[in-house]
Scaffold this active site. Structure first.
Site, PDB file in Angstrom:
ATOM      1  N   ASP A 229       0.858  -1.191   0.000  1.00 46.27           N
ATOM      2  CA  ASP A 229       0.000   0.000   0.000  1.00 46.27           C
ATOM      3  C   ASP A 229       0.889   1.235   0.000  1.00 46.27           C
ATOM      4  O   ASP A 229       2.122   1.132   0.055  1.00 46.27           O
ATOM      5  CB  ASP A 229      -0.945  -0.001   1.200  1.00 46.27           C
ATOM      6  CG  ASP A 229      -2.293   0.660   0.887  1.00 46.27           C
ATOM      7  OD1 ASP A 229      -2.288   1.724   0.232  1.00 46.27           O
ATOM      8  OD2 ASP A 229      -3.333   0.118   1.295  1.00 46.27           O
ATOM      9  N   HIS A 267     -13.957  -1.223  -6.156  1.00 42.02           N
ATOM     10  CA  HIS A 267     -15.160  -0.385  -6.013  1.00 42.02           C
ATOM     11  C   HIS A 267     -14.833   1.054  -5.602  1.00 42.02           C
ATOM     12  O   HIS A 267     -15.724   1.905  -5.583  1.00 42.02           O
ATOM     13  CB  HIS A 267     -16.170  -1.031  -5.059  1.00 42.02           C
ATOM     14  CG  HIS A 267     -15.861  -0.873  -3.604  1.00 42.02           C
ATOM     15  ND1 HIS A 267     -16.826  -0.979  -2.628  1.00 42.02           N
ATOM     16  CD2 HIS A 267     -14.699  -0.634  -2.940  1.00 42.02           C
ATOM     17  CE1 HIS A 267     -16.285  -0.808  -1.440  1.00 42.02           C
ATOM     18  NE2 HIS A 267     -15.002  -0.596  -1.601  1.00 42.02           N
TER      19      HIS A 267
END
Length: 361
Positions: A229, A267
């Site tokens: 990340d 999403h």
């Protein structure tokens, strides 16, 4: 004789729909009462009692209130409301002296709001959904249509991801909610999906604090995990045995591994960004490797079952919070995968509201 509503039969369809319409505004009341109940530890107090069945006064006596007697009268009304919404059961008995005793205990629904044996619950997610920062965005929801604005940006002046760096309190609320929901989701995923068996290395792209990987490795301790990340995200990630936190940008490149995990990532982004992420995963994947996507999925037609209702509800949340973020149908996910170069698309399992998808070259 006590009045009961259970034996009232409403056969007039027009009356039924009018009564349902009149009840719609009450949805807000339930969420806010539940928020207060969580903040007051009402459900935990009942769960920790030896009988798991307490009166309003017994509960009030364990809350730091200045006047337990008066507070118990207010609390009684709240408990009765929660019982009417299936979050508590109400037990009314008569003592030998004729006095009525009312007590309350938990239901399967309220059990989800107390800590389970893994220390997780749905409560932090409800606190996030009803947090003033989140709620304020909804007052600008119409601006998504009228002005093409992102409601969160309109309410707070910055993108949702940027806001976390400016508000440490809300960032903590968000992270705690995501940690709990991820633990609950992944526990169910690991019960119904065996696709991690025999895997030696996994990289979790956009893995945040490493919760998903930690869940996987707790069941498969021989797996080596990379939690990938942005650097400012992983700097706060806790240390886990078998997991290495690696900073990077999934829009630039993804480290090579035999299994790449994307949980609740796609999403957050529009189609163009999703294809870019998936192409980087395709490049990083060996010929016999796979990408595991865990996402909610919308039906083609807006059905009224629980799974459909939740996916369309979360889609409204995405519209409120993020530019281009949305829930997708099976066909839309498949189209993204094909554009990124994947030739095999498999839906292999469902865990609560999430679907597990495997992508192969």
């Amino acid at each position: 004789m006590a009045l009961s509503m259970d034996n009232i039969v409403i056969s007039n369809e027009e009356e039924i729909y009018m009564m349902k319409a009149m009840h719609i505004p009450c949805g807000l009341y339930l969420n806010m009462v539940l928020r207060a109940a969580i903040e007051l530890d009402l459900f935990e107090i009942i769960a920790k009692s030896t009988t798991q069945k307490l009166s309003s006064y017994e509960i009030a006596s364990q809350i730091p209130t200045k006047n337990p007697n008066a507070s118990s009268l207010v609390l009684e009304r709240i408990l009765r409301f929660l019982a009417s919404q299936s979050f508590l059961t109400c037990n009314i008995t008569k003592n030998d002296d004729g006095n009525v005793h009312t007590s309350y205990n938990l239901t399967p629904l309220s059990q989800s709001l107390i800590l389970d044996k893994d220390g997780t619950s749905i409560a932090p997610f409800l606190l996030l959904a009803t947090d003033p920062v989140a709620v304020n965005s909804w007052f600008h929801f119409k601006d998504a249509i009228l002005e093409g604005e992102i409601p969160f940006n309109k309410a707070h002046g910055v993108h949702a991801f940027e806001y976390h760096g400016k508000d440490s309190r809300f960032n903590g609320v968000f992270n705690k909610a995501m940690q709990n929901v991820t633990c609950i989701d992944m526990k169910r995923v690991l019960e119904c999906y065996n696709g991690f068996e025999g895997v030696k290395e996994i990289i979790d792209v956009g893995g945040g604090l490493g919760i998903s990987l930690a869940s996987i490795i707790s069941k498969y301790p021989n797996i080596k995990g990379i939690n990938f990340d942005l650097p400012h995200v992983i700097k706060d990630a806790p240390t886990y045995e078998g997991i290495e936190h690696v900073g990077g940008d999934m829009f630039k490149s993804v480290p090579q591994r035999e299994l790449i995990l994307l949980k609740a990532i796609l999403h957050d982004w529009d189609d163009e960004c999703c294809v870019k992420i998936l192409k980087n995963c395709w490049r990083a994947l060996p010929k016999d490797g796979k990408v595991v996507v865990i996402e909610q999925m919308q039906p083609e037609y807006p059905e009224i079952n629980l799974i459909s209702k939740n996916s369309f509800s979360v889609d409204m949340l995405m519209m409120t919070m993020l530019d281009g973020g949305k829930e997708r149908t099976k066909q839309q996910f498949e189209d993204l995968a094909k554009q990124a170069g994947f030739t095999v698309f498999k839906i292999v399992a469902r865990a609560y509201y999430c679907w597990v998808i495997e992508l192969y070259k």
